[in-house]
Each structure stands twice: as structure tokens, then as C-alpha cells.
Design a protein around this motif. Structure first.
Motif, mmCIF file in Angstrom:
data_model
loop_
_atom_site.group_PDB
_atom_site.id
_atom_site.type_symbol
_atom_site.label_atom_id
_atom_site.label_comp_id
_atom_site.label_asym_id
_atom_site.label_seq_id
_atom_site.Cartn_x
_atom_site.Cartn_y
_atom_site.Cartn_z
ATOM 1 N N ALA A 159 0.836 -1.207 0.000
ATOM 2 C CA ALA A 159 0.000 0.000 0.000
ATOM 3 C C ALA A 159 0.868 1.253 0.000
ATOM 4 N N ILE A 160 1.885 1.259 0.843
ATOM 5 C CA ILE A 160 2.785 2.420 0.893
ATOM 6 C C ILE A 160 3.527 2.580 -0.430
ATOM 7 N N TYR A 161 3.920 1.454 -1.052
ATOM 8 C CA TYR A 161 4.612 1.514 -2.345
ATOM 9 C C TYR A 161 3.712 2.147 -3.405
ATOM 10 N N ARG A 162 2.438 1.711 -3.460
ATOM 11 C CA ARG A 162 1.513 2.272 -4.441
ATOM 12 C C ARG A 162 1.252 3.751 -4.165
ATOM 13 N N PHE A 163 1.133 4.098 -2.888
ATOM 14 C CA PHE A 163 0.927 5.498 -2.522
ATOM 15 C C PHE A 163 2.120 6.341 -2.970
ATOM 16 N N GLY A 164 3.303 5.818 -2.767
ATOM 17 C CA GLY A 164 4.502 6.532 -3.209
ATOM 18 C C GLY A 164 4.564 6.679 -4.720
ATOM 19 N N PRO A 183 13.417 7.269 -13.888
ATOM 20 C CA PRO A 183 13.622 5.834 -13.581
ATOM 21 C C PRO A 183 14.382 5.624 -12.273
ATOM 22 N N ALA A 184 15.400 6.465 -12.023
ATOM 23 C CA ALA A 184 16.169 6.318 -10.788
ATOM 24 C C ALA A 184 15.306 6.584 -9.569
ATOM 25 N N LEU A 185 14.395 7.539 -9.695
ATOM 26 C CA LEU A 185 13.512 7.851 -8.575
ATOM 27 C C LEU A 185 12.581 6.685 -8.266
ATOM 28 N N LYS A 186 12.077 6.040 -9.314
ATOM 29 C CA LYS A 186 11.196 4.892 -9.104
ATOM 30 C C LYS A 186 11.947 3.722 -8.471
ATOM 31 N N TRP A 187 13.152 3.440 -8.990
ATOM 32 C CA TRP A 187 13.943 2.351 -8.413
ATOM 33 C C TRP A 187 14.343 2.644 -6.969
ATOM 34 N N LEU A 188 14.649 3.896 -6.665
ATOM 35 C CA LEU A 188 15.018 4.267 -5.296
ATOM 36 C C LEU A 188 13.847 4.031 -4.346
ATOM 37 N N TRP A 189 12.648 4.422 -4.785
ATOM 38 C CA TRP A 189 11.477 4.207 -3.929
ATOM 39 C C TRP A 189 11.208 2.721 -3.727
ATOM 40 N N TRP A 190 11.361 1.932 -4.793
ATOM 41 C CA TRP A 190 11.173 0.477 -4.676
ATOM 42 C C TRP A 190 12.176 -0.110 -3.690
ATOM 43 N N LEU A 191 13.445 0.330 -3.746
ATOM 44 C CA LEU A 191 14.480 -0.179 -2.847
ATOM 45 C C LEU A 191 14.184 0.210 -1.401
ATOM 46 N N VAL A 244 11.234 0.733 -0.030
ATOM 47 C CA VAL A 244 10.117 -0.075 0.475
ATOM 48 C C VAL A 244 10.577 -1.498 0.782
ATOM 49 N N ILE A 245 11.384 -2.095 -0.096
ATOM 50 C CA ILE A 245 11.855 -3.473 0.134
ATOM 51 C C ILE A 245 12.703 -3.549 1.402
ATOM 52 N N VAL A 246 13.635 -2.621 1.551
ATOM 53 C CA VAL A 246 14.494 -2.633 2.740
ATOM 54 C C VAL A 246 13.658 -2.388 3.999
ATOM 55 N N GLY A 247 12.694 -1.466 3.898
ATOM 56 C CA GLY A 247 11.840 -1.195 5.052
ATOM 57 C C GLY A 247 11.022 -2.415 5.433
ATOM 58 N N TRP A 248 10.484 -3.133 4.422
ATOM 59 C CA TRP A 248 9.680 -4.310 4.768
ATOM 60 C C TRP A 248 10.553 -5.409 5.376
#
Length: 394
Positions: free
Chosen positions: A27-32, A49-57, A59-63
């Protein structure tokens, strides 16, 4: 660490915690991603693209960190401490509000995705009409529920006592209800329209004895939207609908009639009418629209300008318009071939005491062009587009 993991992984509460944190992380990933999409016009193209990959990283590390804390694996020091900090942060109002907004966003998109998967049949029938109608109503109702629950949860996250607030809103709603009786009437009437399947999306209806007509484009508990033949959309509150005439429910009928002059041989004209009706009924491209064989009614009226002959075709709903147009084409050609004249208005003018007869003639143009017409094959096939209802804009 492996020994701790093997001990914790068998506990059901750990699996439940991991599942809930995974949903919250998504949910947080989609919101971001929605926020990133809003900011994209203001960000250089090479950085998107870098901004999207950074946000994905992130969220993964946070989870992973939160999952480590949920599974209680202190032997992973960095992730474990980070997960505890994240969990402590989300116990505060700001963190809870972010989760509520993110979950509401997921629910909103999920409703739209599931609604798109509900596809009605291409063939027009009552089931497809009901599916299209209920699809829109259920989708809008669920989204209203999502918004209401999200507002309540968000207020709770901010520390507002939602219970007392709802009590005050209910009293206010009762007061507003007395002044909004028309809205309540709209909703109740819309509910019974849906419950009784009076009409639905795709039907052709006439409202309040010919005041408005058109195809139903949208229907919910409050309003009905009609699309007229000229493209005009009529928005009608359901509470103002007293009577409805549905032209496309279960089956339809073509009133196939033609006028001939008083000088014509009526028996020959009736035989032509029967022949044309049988031709359309037996034609492969039209036969599947018929529900019964054509009914010949014969001479139905002796009008001032001619004699009216009529046949009735019971056909599938919304096919009556195209079949009626094809009948008009064929009956005109058949009458020409049989030498039976279709009447036109005639008037007598009296000057003085005796009438003067005026006749319009034309020179002989050679071969009559009507003799080359092919009754069985139309140069332009009529479409299934409906004809305008009475009093409808054209």
C-alpha cells in the motif's frame, strides 16, 4: 540467526504479522508511486527511472527490516533495530495516517480493477443489461464505503474521537434528511428500479409519457442518464420518474405497414405484403432476429389518402429499428414491381362553380429506373442503430 528463524517461523502469529506488513508495504509503495507520478512533470526525464527504483528499494528494505522485527530476530542487528524504529514510527499519528491513505488507495484501485473484469455479454439481453447496471452501482457504492471508512480511520489516527463525531453527524444527518426528502425519494426509487429490473444500462426508454426519450447510458441510485439520438444527455433524478416506457425489454415488435391507393387491387397488395414479410423472415442475415413468423393483419385502416395494410414482426429487442428500415426498402421495391401505387396527398381546388383538375406530368425518360432494383440485396445494409422515439431530438 537460522536457529532463531526456525523457531519463530513455526508460530502462526509471525505469519499473520508478515502478511499484514506485506500488505501495508505494498500500500505504501503504491501510494509513493502516485506521489512520484504527480511529481514527474517537475523532475528531469533522466532522473525519473532512478527515482522509481530508489522508492522500490526503500520499500523493500523497510519491509525486510519490519519483517525481521516481527519475527524477532535480534541477531540481525541493523535490520532488527531499523524495523523496531519503523514500527514505533507507525504507531504515531503520522505513520498511521500514511498507512490509512495507502490502504484506501489500494482499495480504490482494486475496486476499479475488479469492475473492469466484469464484462457483460456482447449480445443484448436482460442478463447483460443487469450486469452493466449493477456493475456501475456496486462500484460507486463500494468506493463511497472506502471513502467513509478511510475518513473515520484517518480521524482516529489523528486522535479525534470518531464515535462521538459519528453520533453528532447522525443527528445532523437526521436534520438534513427532513430537508432533503427529494434526495431520499431519488435513492428509494432508484433502489426499486434496480431491484425490479425495470430498465438498465443499454435499454431504450421513454420517461413520463414522452417527455424525454433515449438510450440509458448510466444508472445509479440517484439519477438516470439518457442519451438522445442527437447526442444530448438528459440527467433525470429517479424521484421524478413517474412512468417509464421500455422499448427493449424481453422482445420488440415491428409494425410493418404500408399505404396503397384506393385504385389499387387490395388482394394483390396483401399478397405483396405477405411475400415481402416472408422474404425478410427467411433471409439468412435477418432470420436470427425473428422470434416468431410474421403475422399478417391485413387491411387495418381506410385513411383519407389511401388504404393501410399491416403486418407484425416479433423480434429481438433493439433489432426492430433495422428490420423496419429493411422492410420499408423492400416493400417500396415490391410495390413498384407489382405496379401498385403508394398514395401521396391529393387535393381538389374549386374555382367558381366547377372544379379544375391539375395534373403534373413528366417526359418519358425511357426505361423506368425502378425496374432495375434488387429487392433481396440492399446497396447499403441498415445498421442496428435505433430510430428516434416520439418527441426525441433528432
Amino acid at each position: 540467526m537460522l536457529q532463531e528463524l526456525s523457531v519463530q517461523i513455526v508460530k502462526p502469529q509471525v505469519w499473520v504479522g508478515l502478511a499484514l506488513t506485506a500488505v501495508a508495504a505494498y500500500a505504501i509503495y503504491r501510494f509513493g508511486r502516485v506521489l512520484i507520478g504527480t511529481l514527474e512533470p517537475h523532475v528531469p526525464a533522466r532522473l525519473r527511472p532512478a527515482l522509481k527504483w530508489l522508492w522500490w528499494l526503500i520499500v523493500i528494505v523497510g519491509w525486510l527490516a519490519v519483517a525481521t522485527a516481527v519475527a524477532y530476530l535480534p541477531s540481525v542487528p541493523v535490520l532488527f533495530s531499523l524495523g523496531r524504529d519503523i514500527m514505533d514510527g507507525f504507531r504515531h499519528s503520522a505513520g498511521q495516517l500514511v498507512v490509512v491513505i495507502a490502504m484506501a488507495l489500494i482499495a480504490w484501485n482494486l475496486i476499479g480493477t475488479l469492475a473492469q473484469r466484469i464484462v457483460a455479454e456482447q449480445e443484448f439481453n436482460r442478463r447483460s443489461v443487469r450486469v452493466q447496471t449493477l456493475k456501475g452501482v456496486v462500484e460507486s457504492t463500494l468506493r463511497v464505503v472506502v471513502v467513509i471508512l478511510s475518513v473515520i480511520a484517518g480521524l482516529q489516527a489523528l486522535g479525534v474521537n470518531a464515535t462521538s463525531l459519528l453520533a453528532g453527524v447522525s443527528v445532523l444527518g437526521l436534520a438534513v434528511g427532513f430537508g432533503a426528502q427529494s434526495l431520499i425519494k431519488d435513492v428509494f426509487n432508484g433502489f426499486f428500479i434496480l431491484l425490479e429490473d425495470q430498465y438498465g444500462v443499454g435499454d431504450v426508454i421513454t420517461v413520463n409519457t414522452g417527455q424525454l426519450s433515449g438510450g440509458v447510458e448510466r444508472l445509479n441510485l440517484r439519477v438516470t442518464a439518457l442519451r438522445a439520438l442527437d447526442g444530448t444527455v438528459h440527467i433525470i433524478p429517479n424521484g421524478q420518474i413517474a412512468t417509464v416506457s421500455v422499448s427493449s425489454k424481453d422482445w420488440s415488435r415491428v409494425v410493418a405497414q404500408v399505404d396503397v391507393t384506393y385504385a389499387a387491387n387490395i388482394d394483390d397488395a396483401l399478397r405483396v405484403l405477405e411475400q415481402v414479410s416472408s422474404e425478410i423472415y427467411e433471409a439468412p442475415e435477418w432470420k436470427h432476429f425473428f422470434l416468431e413468423a410474421p403475422e399478417q393483419q391485413g387491411v387495418t385502416q381506410l385513411a383519407p389518402d389511401g388504404v393501410t395494410l399491416r403486418a407484425l414482426f416479433k423480434v429481438q429487442p433493439k433489432s426492430q429499428y433495422a428490420i423496419g428500415r429493411e422492410f420499408n426498402r423492400r416493400i417500396k421495391i415490391a410495390m413498384d414491381e407489382a405496379g401498385i401505387e403508394i398514395p401521396f396527398p391529393q387535393r381538389s381546388l374549386n374555382f367558381g362553380g366547377s372544379p379544375i383538375e391539375i395534373k403534373l406530368t413528366r417526359e418519358d425518360l425511357g426505361r423506368d429506373p425502378r425496374a432495375t432494383q434488387d429487392r433481396g440485396h440492399a446497396p447499403v445494409q441498415p445498421t442496428l442503430t435505433r430510430d428516434p422515439e416520439e418527441n426525441e431530438n433528432t
